[in-house]
Design a protein around this motif. Sequence first.
Motif: not given
Length: 575
Positions: A212-216
């Motif tokens: 999720l952090m990479v996606a954001k």
Amino acid sequence: MRRRPGRAIVAAPGGFLHLSLLASLRRRPSLQAHAQLLLLGLPLPPAAASRLLRPHLRSGHPLASLRLFLRMIRGHQTSPTSATASQEQETVPNSHSLSAALSACSRHESPFPGFCIHAFLLKSGFTFDIFAANSLLHFYTSFGLHSLARKLFDEMPLRDTVSFNTLIDSYVQSGCIDGAFGVFRNMVKEGFQLDGWTITALLGACAELRNLMVAKAAHGFARRALRQKLFNSEEVVIGIVDMYVKCGAVQLARNVFDLSEEKAKNVRVWSVVLSGYARAGEIDKAQRLFNEMPNKDLVAWTVLIGGYVQAGRYNKALQLFEEMEATGLEADEVTVVTVLSACVQRGAIDLAKRLHCRVNQNGLISKNARVATSFVHIYAKHGCIQTAMDVFRGIADEFKTVELFNAMIHGLAHNGYGEKAISLFDEMECLRLHPDETTFVGVLRACSRSCLVTQGYKMFNSMLDKYGVKPDIKHYGCMVDLLGRAGRLDGAYSFIQNMPFKANHVIWSSLLTACKIHGNNKIRKLVENQILALDTTYKPEKLTLSGLFSDKKRKEVAARVRKAIRQKSVQRHTR
């Protein structure tokens, strides 16, 4: 051109009709003009043939496009007639015709035509043509030849944004996410212009990471890198929504969906959000979103039906399928498999038969092993073993898969056809399909149900030596069951003692049931001691009595015994 009474029109090469048709091909290439040239027997100059490659591709005939390309290459070796030479001065083959030919190769069943065109490119000096080189790069990625695509990319003397986009997408398809990010970093470092396809490929790589952090971070980068109009395009919105869905952030995906412009909200975006709710188990939200959809395609219906199946609401899934049929939509492979899984759980054999009849009419099942596997599974489970075998035999040998054989072998085992299951295993070997762990579980169960001890030992011993499949506890359990049913209780006990791992409760219980059936109290006591070591709450009279009834398939009596035991236990606690 001359017209004689009672004779067809005669057209001469270089005549008015010939030149008119060639002129129409220059203005707007069409298959109709090509057909007229063929019917009249008029020659097709290479330059005119080059313009017809794309129309054949668009009409869904890549093989015709390839044949025309070969004719064009051969025709280029000979000089055109003087009448048409002045009309056709275009040099062929060129980058556009080579690109069209490679696109046709990408849709061919074999990569060998593409290899031949690659050799032609090297021989003809087209390696510096960026348009042709990018088409060749796409050809390799379309066949999953990702290492060759990378080698070609590294050897390309010229590259552009399309080259980088194609290679990044190739790495994403192959699951090599680190490679995709490495190419992207090189692209940024070398100063190439990013476009919507670059960001879409990057978002696809981030989606596979499930982080999720990479996606954001990717979402923020896309927002800064692209103009507002490009950022709100359909492909970018779908990429962002799909990325958040795969990361399990359905609410963030919904926020992006709600904030996107209306023109970007096509049915694909709706379906991606719908699938997010279905995967997360929020089936009621998925239903509400489905009700709001302005246009519902087959994908949306299938996603919602699959969501209800996943949630265990099989009746609702089948009801939804009936509603889908009422709209006039025709089920495809994914829909049929999804609905059949609900039919298996609810025992809806009548609906399965109706689906079978329908897919037979449209020819979906004859070359589709996945659909056939689902039908074999449900028919075998309901005892319709002959119908299951008919479905199996209806698939041509070249389309049969290991999964299809596994379903049929397990079905035969379940219905007590041990010899037929072994025969099917031999047939599988003749087709050079490699059996897996599931295959051997089915064959060993078939031997167990039919008390085929010799064949069972032969299969078990061949697993590792001949097929390289290491037996696990399920395979050992099948052998214990086989020996127990055959009355070889001493052999079964010795087999368990020599297992490479510790037997579990299921294996000991299987042998205990066999001891009770065959009246072997000596082995039974040994087995009960082993079970007591695994489960201190075990009571011999409880397991053996109900287990005996179950093994003889007297399910109703077994249920009454279990109920009586539970009631007796409750009475003891209330005293």
